[in-house]
Motif scaffolding. Structure first.
Motif, mmCIF file in Angstrom:
data_model
loop_
_atom_site.group_PDB
_atom_site.id
_atom_site.type_symbol
_atom_site.label_atom_id
_atom_site.label_comp_id
_atom_site.label_asym_id
_atom_site.label_seq_id
_atom_site.Cartn_x
_atom_site.Cartn_y
_atom_site.Cartn_z
ATOM 1 N N MET A 169 0.915 -1.195 0.017
ATOM 2 C CA MET A 169 -0.042 0.099 -0.048
ATOM 3 C C MET A 169 1.022 1.014 -0.027
ATOM 4 S SD MET A 169 -2.949 1.236 2.720
ATOM 5 C CE MET A 169 -1.601 1.212 3.962
ATOM 6 N N LYS A 170 0.621 2.053 -0.986
ATOM 7 C CA LYS A 170 1.412 3.335 -0.929
ATOM 8 C C LYS A 170 0.618 4.477 -0.189
ATOM 9 C CE LYS A 170 3.591 6.574 -4.438
ATOM 10 N NZ LYS A 170 3.824 7.021 -5.915
ATOM 11 N N ILE A 171 1.536 5.100 0.364
ATOM 12 C CA ILE A 171 0.999 6.191 1.568
ATOM 13 C C ILE A 171 1.615 7.498 0.843
ATOM 14 C CG2 ILE A 171 1.083 7.031 3.870
ATOM 15 C CD1 ILE A 171 -0.362 4.552 3.713
ATOM 16 N N ASN A 172 0.440 8.294 0.759
ATOM 17 C CA ASN A 172 0.853 9.598 0.417
ATOM 18 C C ASN A 172 1.554 10.484 1.407
ATOM 19 O OD1 ASN A 172 0.119 12.871 -0.160
ATOM 20 N ND2 ASN A 172 0.030 11.932 -2.133
ATOM 21 N N ARG A 173 2.653 10.838 1.286
ATOM 22 C CA ARG A 173 3.341 11.642 2.225
ATOM 23 C C ARG A 173 2.903 12.911 2.696
ATOM 24 N NH1 ARG A 173 6.470 10.363 6.607
ATOM 25 N NH2 ARG A 173 8.402 11.549 6.787
ATOM 26 N N THR A 174 2.484 13.797 1.720
ATOM 27 C CA THR A 174 1.775 15.165 2.103
ATOM 28 C C THR A 174 0.570 14.918 3.142
ATOM 29 O OG1 THR A 174 2.736 15.992 0.237
ATOM 30 C CG2 THR A 174 1.160 17.281 1.389
ATOM 31 N N THR A 175 -0.319 13.843 2.769
ATOM 32 C CA THR A 175 -1.495 13.780 3.095
ATOM 33 C C THR A 175 -1.066 13.122 4.755
ATOM 34 O OG1 THR A 175 -2.348 13.238 1.431
ATOM 35 C CG2 THR A 175 -3.533 12.419 3.472
ATOM 36 N N GLU A 176 0.031 12.238 4.798
ATOM 37 C CA GLU A 176 0.343 11.550 6.121
ATOM 38 C C GLU A 176 0.667 13.060 7.006
ATOM 39 O OE1 GLU A 176 2.773 7.839 7.572
ATOM 40 O OE2 GLU A 176 3.734 9.182 6.183
ATOM 41 N N ARG A 177 1.646 13.647 6.649
ATOM 42 C CA ARG A 177 2.215 14.758 7.319
ATOM 43 C C ARG A 177 1.017 15.630 7.754
ATOM 44 N NH1 ARG A 177 7.673 15.969 3.843
ATOM 45 N NH2 ARG A 177 9.053 14.866 5.070
ATOM 46 N N SER A 178 0.018 15.830 6.924
ATOM 47 C CA SER A 178 -1.065 16.835 7.251
ATOM 48 C C SER A 178 -1.810 16.328 8.320
ATOM 49 C CB SER A 178 -2.077 16.887 5.873
ATOM 50 O OG SER A 178 -1.394 17.404 4.860
ATOM 51 N N ILE A 179 -2.089 14.892 8.556
ATOM 52 C CA ILE A 179 -3.019 14.446 9.477
ATOM 53 C C ILE A 179 -1.933 14.511 10.831
ATOM 54 C CG2 ILE A 179 -3.896 12.390 10.216
ATOM 55 C CD1 ILE A 179 -4.510 11.558 7.501
ATOM 56 N N GLN A 180 -0.612 14.346 10.571
ATOM 57 C CA GLN A 180 0.110 14.310 11.937
ATOM 58 C C GLN A 180 -0.009 15.448 12.480
ATOM 59 O OE1 GLN A 180 3.825 12.738 10.089
ATOM 60 N NE2 GLN A 180 3.663 10.746 10.363
ATOM 61 N N ILE A 181 0.099 16.868 11.508
ATOM 62 C CA ILE A 181 0.236 18.200 12.019
ATOM 63 C C ILE A 181 -1.080 18.391 12.826
ATOM 64 C CG2 ILE A 181 -0.110 20.418 11.427
ATOM 65 C CD1 ILE A 181 2.034 19.746 9.212
ATOM 66 N N LEU A 182 -2.393 17.972 12.113
ATOM 67 C CA LEU A 182 -3.705 18.185 12.872
ATOM 68 C C LEU A 182 -3.795 17.347 14.206
ATOM 69 C CD1 LEU A 182 -5.902 17.713 9.851
ATOM 70 C CD2 LEU A 182 -5.577 19.978 10.948
ATOM 71 N N GLU A 183 -2.904 16.310 14.498
ATOM 72 C CA GLU A 183 -3.273 15.488 15.412
ATOM 73 C C GLU A 183 -2.374 16.355 16.590
ATOM 74 O OE1 GLU A 183 -1.895 11.677 14.554
ATOM 75 O OE2 GLU A 183 -3.793 10.708 14.108
ATOM 76 N N LEU A 184 -1.110 16.531 16.279
ATOM 77 C CA LEU A 184 -0.285 17.315 17.077
ATOM 78 C C LEU A 184 -0.725 18.523 17.745
ATOM 79 C CD1 LEU A 184 2.694 17.567 18.395
ATOM 80 C CD2 LEU A 184 3.285 18.565 16.357
ATOM 81 N N ILE A 185 -1.403 19.468 16.653
ATOM 82 C CA ILE A 185 -2.183 20.721 17.137
ATOM 83 C C ILE A 185 -3.284 20.499 17.936
ATOM 84 C CG2 ILE A 185 -3.070 22.757 16.138
ATOM 85 C CD1 ILE A 185 -1.018 22.664 13.944
ATOM 86 N N SER A 186 -3.976 19.486 17.802
ATOM 87 C CA SER A 186 -5.130 19.225 18.434
ATOM 88 C C SER A 186 -4.892 19.054 20.083
ATOM 89 C CB SER A 186 -5.836 17.946 17.945
ATOM 90 O OG SER A 186 -5.171 16.648 18.168
ATOM 91 N N LYS A 187 -3.659 18.688 20.442
ATOM 92 C CA LYS A 187 -3.187 18.133 21.579
ATOM 93 C C LYS A 187 -2.947 19.507 22.526
ATOM 94 C CE LYS A 187 -1.928 13.515 20.330
ATOM 95 N NZ LYS A 187 -0.946 12.544 20.392
ATOM 96 N N SER A 188 -2.941 20.507 21.698
ATOM 97 C CA SER A 188 -2.218 21.907 22.390
ATOM 98 C C SER A 188 -3.374 22.802 22.500
ATOM 99 C CB SER A 188 -1.009 22.568 21.358
ATOM 100 O OG SER A 188 -0.534 23.859 22.061
ATOM 101 N N ASN A 189 -3.509 23.277 23.682
ATOM 102 C CA ASN A 189 -4.640 24.402 24.076
ATOM 103 C C ASN A 189 -4.248 25.751 23.480
ATOM 104 O OD1 ASN A 189 -6.366 22.607 25.156
ATOM 105 N ND2 ASN A 189 -5.412 22.606 27.082
#
Length: 251
Positions: free
Chosen positions: A1-21
């Protein structure tokens, strides 16, 4: 399965920011996720444009979760029936602990049992789906009350006749309220043979996306002197948090 790197990074950024008030600056995001600055900048600009992030402009620009991300998250919880989430988790918990597990909700000053799952060789319990029991001698009831203020607890229990169902039942309202304070401090409730003399139960509240208690889960089994109910309570707290997060709860 090929993972799109930009999409993966976008989700990682959203997850990281969601944990910061307070939000995060781009440099911190790059450092924590090991993303090149140019790539991170392009992703942030796009996410802001799509309403997934918002920008705080101060001494330095910082990023917080945007309204569109919240709407998407809400659609997940709105489109899923609570029982679809809780029932499988409760079934797995019963199998893991080898105990009878319940999900119950508050109705007036009583607990109504909504779901029940038993291990392969269950210990017979009197509670079945649809059964109602008092809040004052059940771990489910105590767990739900532990999310309320003392004033609200006193109002809710004002009409309760604290009858001694077993010799271990708490029959004094003030002592009961002190017991709820203990539940609040440790994060789980115990029915210490208060409903059925041969049974011990541990209960933990469940929360939704509004951070409101919608009910509680419990694990019941025969009372044993050598059982570590504190450890069982800690396990149940972890599982309850996982269920609550599935319902949209954010600690």
């Amino acid at each position: 399965m090929k993972i799109n790197r930009t999409t993966e990074r976008s989700i990682q950024i959203l997850e990281l920011i969601s944990k910061s008030n307070e939000g995060l600056e781009m440099d911190e995001i790059c450092e924590r996720l090991s993303i090149p600055r140019t790539s991170c900048y392009d992703i942030l600009v796009t996410l802001v444009h799509m309403g997934m992030l918002e920008v705080n402009i101060g001494v330095k620009r910082s990023y917080k979760i945007g309204l569109n991300a919240y709407r998407i998250g809400m659609s997940y919880t709105n489109n899923r029936n609570i029982s679809e989430i809780i029932s499988p988790a409760l079934k797995e918990l019963s199998k893991e602990l080898q105990k009878t597990c319940f999900f119950g909700v508050l109705e007036g000053n009583k607990i109504v049992y909504i779901s029940k799952f038993e291990p392969e060789n269950p210990i017979i319990t009197t509670a079945t789906i649809g059964t109602k029991n008092p809040v004052y001698n059940t771990s489910l009831g105590k767990a739900i009350l532990s999310t309320m203020s003392e004033e609200k607890i006193r109002v809710l229990t004002a009409d309760i006749d604290f009858k001694p169902v077993t010799r271990f039942t708490i029959t004094d309202r003030d002592i009961f309220i002190k017991n709820i304070e203990v539940v609040k401090s440790r994060g789980f409730a115990l029915d210490e043979r208060e409903l059925e003399e041969h049974m011990e139960c541990v209960g933990v509240p469940i929360f939704d996306e509004k951070r409101e208690c919608i009910g509680a889960i419990s694990a019941s089994s025969l009372y044993r002197k050598d059982e570590d109910y504190m450890a069982l309570g800690d396990i149940l707290k972890k599982r309850a948090l996982e269920i609550s997060k599935s319902l949209g709860f954010m600690p």
